[in-house]
Design a protein around this motif. Structure first.
Motif, PDB file in Angstrom:
ATOM      1  N   VAL A   1      28.455  32.661  34.834  1.00 18.51           N
ATOM      2  CA  VAL A   1      27.456  33.067  35.813  1.00 18.51           C
ATOM      3  C   VAL A   1      27.576  32.108  36.996  1.00 18.51           C
ATOM      4  O   VAL A   1      27.476  30.905  36.827  1.00 18.51           O
ATOM      5  CB  VAL A   1      26.043  32.969  35.215  1.00 18.51           C
TER       6      VAL A   1
ATOM      7  N   GLY B   1      22.168  29.524  37.398  1.00 15.14           N
ATOM      8  CA  GLY B   1      23.543  29.900  37.093  1.00 15.14           C
ATOM      9  C   GLY B   1      24.397  28.685  36.793  1.00 15.14           C
ATOM     10  O   GLY B   1      23.901  27.625  36.445  1.00 15.14           O
ATOM     11  N   GLY B   2      25.704  28.858  36.951  1.00 15.00           N
ATOM     12  CA  GLY B   2      26.613  27.765  36.688  1.00 15.00           C
ATOM     13  C   GLY B   2      26.892  27.565  35.216  1.00 15.00           C
ATOM     14  O   GLY B   2      27.419  26.558  34.795  1.00 15.00           O
ATOM     15  N   GLY B   3      26.535  28.559  34.414  1.00 14.80           N
ATOM     16  CA  GLY B   3      26.764  28.413  32.985  1.00 14.80           C
ATOM     17  C   GLY B   3      27.584  29.565  32.455  1.00 14.80           C
ATOM     18  O   GLY B   3      28.016  30.442  33.190  1.00 14.80           O
ATOM     19  N   VAL B   4      27.779  29.547  31.153  1.00 13.04           N
ATOM     20  CA  VAL B   4      28.529  30.617  30.518  1.00 13.04           C
ATOM     21  C   VAL B   4      27.576  31.328  29.578  1.00 13.04           C
ATOM     22  O   VAL B   4      26.850  30.702  28.823  1.00 13.04           O
ATOM     23  CB  VAL B   4      29.709  30.040  29.708  1.00 13.04           C
ATOM     24  N   ARG B   5      27.564  32.640  29.661  1.00 16.19           N
ATOM     25  CA  ARG B   5      26.687  33.380  28.761  1.00 16.19           C
ATOM     26  C   ARG B   5      27.268  33.373  27.365  1.00 16.19           C
ATOM     27  O   ARG B   5      28.432  33.652  27.169  1.00 16.19           O
ATOM     28  CB  ARG B   5      26.544  34.834  29.246  1.00 16.19           C
ATOM     29  N   HIS B   6      26.406  33.084  26.404  1.00 14.51           N
ATOM     30  CA  HIS B   6      26.888  33.039  25.033  1.00 14.51           C
ATOM     31  C   HIS B   6      27.324  34.407  24.556  1.00 14.51           C
ATOM     32  O   HIS B   6      28.301  34.548  23.836  1.00 14.51           O
ATOM     33  CB  HIS B   6      25.782  32.536  24.102  1.00 14.51           C
TER      34      HIS B   6
END
Lengths: 371, 224
Positions: A148, A137-142
């Motif tokens: 996330v 996690g720790g990202g942004v879903r495109h």
């Protein structure tokens, strides 16, 4: 000249020849092999280097995984990773009354007492239990743009690996997922539980020969030096200047010691040389009361890395056999976890010689050939 | 188990990024049925920073970064260097260096391309001969007048006519100037991205580019 010079330069940009698929897949293989053999980056231990064998084949192995749900991920409730408490905290390592050199010297002498002698066509079967950190996690879903949340936990497995003694035959890896544990200071994400109880078997295909320095099969290990000096040179070989800036050569050397022993069978002479060479690495000391993933207590020999985690090899206090490994936080800031917390723990349960490795069926017509 | 976008053969042992929607009921079903467990959906497409961060715990994941950007980095290396095998090597090495340095990646930058271009640039500048050969070849290359003449813009024709002089001007630039100029002109990085790639302040990008343009202009004006 009234036209922008940058645009002029852009207009004479040459056409590039296409990326040759073979060169590209060779580059990817090299990267995957490096990923399988490189020291871990901060905050988490590397998983055992299964790709050593599978090396050349990334997607290939993934294609031949079989999963069965068994419904139970728990073994006997023993060992530091088995306590279902939210976090595992061990006491901060205390220096042992013996020196690291003494422990490793005894381990070296013990090493030559026992030795396996597999034939080229046989396999080394290693059973172990592991607990390592995982993060996601720790990202942004495109697609949705939603963030996330980051999560961190300790995942546990029981592993059995079959590796060809001379590195020329396909091996296998059976993984049973056990209940995860909380990473100190982090809640266990719900999805971390999902795998518990699953058993999967992966084919470890031998594709192209791996470069010599990445091989960990018995035949390759047998070629390593049998003297401490020669082995020490191996441990420090090729540590580039660039690496030196972010990680000390001593740390690299210590990590290599662990890599050579993890899920491998080091022939007795080389094992003895390795322990003697390890004793010469600056910063290595011995601590008492180190517990492995199976709950066996021994002497920890290790050093603290740049991630603030002390990486120990654990030796039996009587036989000086290697029991397992562990990682304990000694620098709260660097490790971003409370001092004394256990962030990695393994136990080497058995190493035996087998005549064959389980065959793993390829699934759904997906080719797991190397090409 | 999930084929993690092709990362690593051991993907199954590694925790994968999963969609956040995972409820208790589903989990029970998964565990109790003696069937093949439901495969988690392919991991959502995370940005490069998330991927690099995940690769700290799970190094195999780094291969996804290669899948995303290797073609682009190779294209740039092959434009800059006259020898395609050197471009192959530069590309492979770029990702190995990136892998080793990934712990220092600035996670605030979702797009890793500038970082990769920066690494590739340094490696390219280590191949002086192949780079020089490329500039010489560029100078010799005849303007392509054979086909589609009418489709070609007047601007392009102008640049083609200036090709030998431009190539000569490029060859005369200092390597730091050429590096920056070509990241902007050929790799089409923005000033901001070029600043990240070369790890220099954006003010330096502007001043260096302005100096470079002046040099090129002079070089073009003084040609015979």
């Amino acid at each position: 000249m009234n036209k922008d010079e940058i645009r002029l330069v852009a207009e004479i940009r040459p056409d590039a020849p296409p990326y040759d698929p073979e060169a590209k897949s060779a580059a990817r293989r090299g990267l995957v092999a490096a990923a399988a053999s490189n020291p871990p980056a901060r905050s988490s231990w590397r998983r055992p280097p299964v790709l050593m064998l599978a090396g050349a084949l990334a997607a290939a192995t993934a294609a031949s995984v079989t999963i069965l749900a068994t419904g139970s991920g728990e073994g006997p409730e023993r060992g530091p990773g088995r306590d279902p408490a939210r976090e595992i905290v061990v006491t901060l390592p205390k220096l042992a009354p013996v020196s690291a050199g003494e422990v490793l010297g005894r381990a070296a002498r013990a090493a030559v007492r026992t030795d396996l002698d597999p034939r080229d066509d046989q396999f080394l079967k290693v059973e172990s239990e592991t607990m390592y950190g995982a993060s996601s996690g720790g990202g942004v879903r495109h697609d949705t743009g939603e963030t996330v949340p980051q999560s961190r936990y300790l995942y546990r497995t029981k592993r059995v690996i079959w590796q060809s003694a001379d590195g020329t035959r396909d091996g296998a890896l059976r993984i049973e997922h056990l209940e995860p544990r909380a990473y100190p200071g982090w809640p266990i994400p719900q999805e971390a539980h999902r795998e518990a109880g699953m058993v999967e078997t992966l084919a470890l295909r031998v594709c192209e020969p791996l470069p010599a320095h990445l091989r960990r099969d018995y035949a390759a290990l047998k070629q390593l030096p049998t003297d401490a000096e020669g082995m020490r040179a191996r441990l420090y070989a090729g540590v580039s200047e660039d690496d030196g800036k972010e990680i000390s050569p001593d740390e690299v050397a210590w990590e290599r010691v662990g890599e050579m022993l993890r899920e491998t069978y080091m022939p007795a002479a080389q094992r003895a040389a390795l322990f003697r060479a390890a004793a010469t690495i600056p910063g290595v000391d011995a601590v008492d009361g180190a517990e492995d993933a199976a709950g066996r207590t021994g002497i920890g020999v290790g050093r603290t890395g740049r991630d603030g985690v002390r990486a120990d090899l654990i030796f039996d206090p009587e036989t000086y056999e290697l029991l397992g490994e562990r990682g304990v936080v000694v620098d709260e800031k660097l490790a971003q976890a409370p001092e004394g917390s256990l962030v990695a723990s393994t136990a080497q349960l058995s190493i035996t010689v087998a005549d064959g490795a389980p065959a793993v069926e390829d699934e759904g017509g997906v080719s797991s050939d190397c090409g | 188990m999930a084929v993690d976008g092709g990362v690593g053969g051991e993907g199954a042992d590694a925790p994968r990024e999963r969609t956040p929607c995972d409820d208790w009921t589903k989990r029970v079903v998964t565990l109790s049925l003696p069937q093949r467990a439901t495969e988690p959906a392919p991991p959502p497409p995370f940005d490069d920073a998330a991927l690099i961060e995940a690769s700290l715990a799970d190094p195999d994941r780094f291969a996804v970064l290669f899948d995303r950007h290797a073609d682009e980095i190779h294209r740039y290396a092959a434009q800059r260097l006259d020898d395609v095998t050197v471009a192959d090597d530069v590309t492979a090495e770029t990702f190995l260096v990136a892998f080793r340095k990934r712990a220092r990646y600035d996670l605030a930058r979702p797009d890793a391309r500038p970082w990769l271009y920066g690494i590739a640039s340094k490696l390219i500048s280590g191949h002086r001969r192949a780079e020089t050969r490329r500039l010489k070849a560029l100078a010799r290359q005849a303007p392509e007048r054979a086909t589609g003449f009418e489709e070609r813009s007047a601007e392009r024709v102008t640049a083609d006519g200036l090709r030998p002089a431009l190539a000569a001007a490029l060859a005369k630039l200092g390597s730091a100037e050429r590096e920056l100029l070509l990241l902007v002109a050929w790799a089409e990085l923005s000033y901001e991205e070029a600043a990240q790639a070369l790890d220099i302040p954006i003010g330096t990008v502007r001043s260096r580019l302005s100096r470079t343009r002046t040099k090129i202009r002079r070089s073009l004006e003084s040609r015979p």
